[in-house]
Enzyme design. Structure first.
Site, PDB file in Angstrom:
ATOM      1  N   LYS A  41      91.164 159.728  30.199  1.00 19.70           N
ATOM      2  CA  LYS A  41      92.144 159.080  31.070  1.00 19.70           C
ATOM      3  C   LYS A  41      93.218 158.313  30.294  1.00 19.70           C
ATOM      4  CE  LYS A  41      90.286 160.383  34.969  1.00 19.70           C
ATOM      5  NZ  LYS A  41      90.981 161.285  35.902  1.00 19.70           N
ATOM      6  N   SER A 258      79.840 163.133  33.188  1.00 21.69           N
ATOM      7  CA  SER A 258      80.782 164.215  33.491  1.00 21.69           C
ATOM      8  C   SER A 258      80.915 165.177  32.317  1.00 21.69           C
ATOM      9  CB  SER A 258      82.148 163.652  33.890  1.00 21.69           C
ATOM     10  OG  SER A 258      82.686 162.837  32.873  1.00 21.69           O
TER      11      SER A 258
END
Length: 301
Positions: A41, A258
């Site tokens: 991110k 993830s």
């Protein structure tokens, strides 16, 4: 080098214990957990902040506000801190304590929202606050901001092409905001339309793979376009956990849930991929963000 220069150009790791050598199928993981604040991110956060500054939407008089499941919030806070911008973040109360502490340590104001409403509830709360006081905030809105996917179109995907010497045949990634999957897929298919792109999705709307949405829960007003996908690969929460643990014990890569889900999905793709395929997936964040949870047998296990 300043903090902005420490985002991107992450290594590509060959995951030899997960590959299929008898058919020459190789699986690689893009080490996004090695970005400056520890996740993929960082790329989108940097792009959205710089875009906001350039367009005059983010000023020292306004506070950056957004919803997050953790990683984007940490990235916002890490990048905004040395630039001198205030950050206010809304997130579901079940986000791991490590993420909450990390954001607060970086100077962000953190507000926890109803667990039952999930990330969509946090997002709706932010939208209402911005609508009530538009001059107070800069709302990058990671779900709809094109700077999000462009960071991967212009950065991540080009790095993958270079690092595989153009030999990539398959790309696999989960979808939260879908910025990573869409940006990379658009660029990879522009480079070579024969590259197959698969979006990893949890097997149920009620899952434990933080930061990833089930296919029925994707934000419809965003930029996710299922037509770019060559197929969905479903992964259970337990498989994601098990694969994350194996990445640590077999490859020495201490990554999060993830990341485990992405590699598990890549392994599924490898089962039917042609001989000599080169499959690339994303190692999204560090396992350090899950120490208190059951992934590593923490106190909340």
């Amino acid at each position: 080098m300043d903090i902005l220069g420490a985002v991107g150009n992450t290594p590509l790791f060959e995951l030899k214990s997960f590959s299929v050598p008898e058919r020459g199928v190789r699986i690689f993981g893009k080490g996004e957990f090695l970005n400056i604040s520890g996740s993929v991110k960082d790329r989108a956060a940097r792009a959205m902040i710089l875009d906001g500054i350039e367009r005059g939407l983010l000023t020292k008089e306004r506070t950056l506000i957004d919803s997050t499941s953790g990683n984007t919030g940490i990235a916002y806070a890490a990048i905004a801190a040395p630039l001198g911008y205030r950050v206010k973040l809304y997130m579901p109360a079940n986000v791991t304590v490590e993420r909450q502490k990390y954001m607060r340590a970086l100077g962000a104001e953190v507000i926890l929202t109803d667990v039952m409403e999930g990330i969509d509830g946090a997002y709706s709360t932010v939208k209402r606050e911005v609508e009530s006081s538009p001059d107070t905030y800069f709302f990058p809105d990671q779900y709809t901001n094109p700077a999000n996917w462009k960071a991967h179109f212009n950065g991540t995907a080009n790095e993958i092409i270079e690092q595989t010497e153009g030999k990539i045949t398959h790309f696999v990634a989960g979808t939260g905001t879908s910025g990573t999957f869409m940006g990379c897929s658009w660029r990879l298919k522009e480079y070579d339309p024969e590259i197959k792109c698969f979006n990893m999705t949890p097997d149920s709307p009620f899952h434990g793979i933080e930061g990833v949405k089930h296919c029925t829960c994707l934000t419809r007003q965003g930029f996710f376009d299922e037509s770019i996908s060559d197929g969905r690969v479903t992964v259970t929460t337990e498989t994601a956990y098990e694969t994350a643990r194996l990445l640590a014990s077999r490859e020495g890569l201490f990554v999060g849930i993830s990341s485990g889900a992405n590699v598990a999905a890549a392994m599924k793709v490898a089962e039917t991929a042609p001989e000599g395929s080169v499959i690339v997936t994303i190692l999204c964040d560090s396992g350090c963000r899950y120490l208190s949870g059951r992934l590593w047998g923490g106190e909340n296990a």
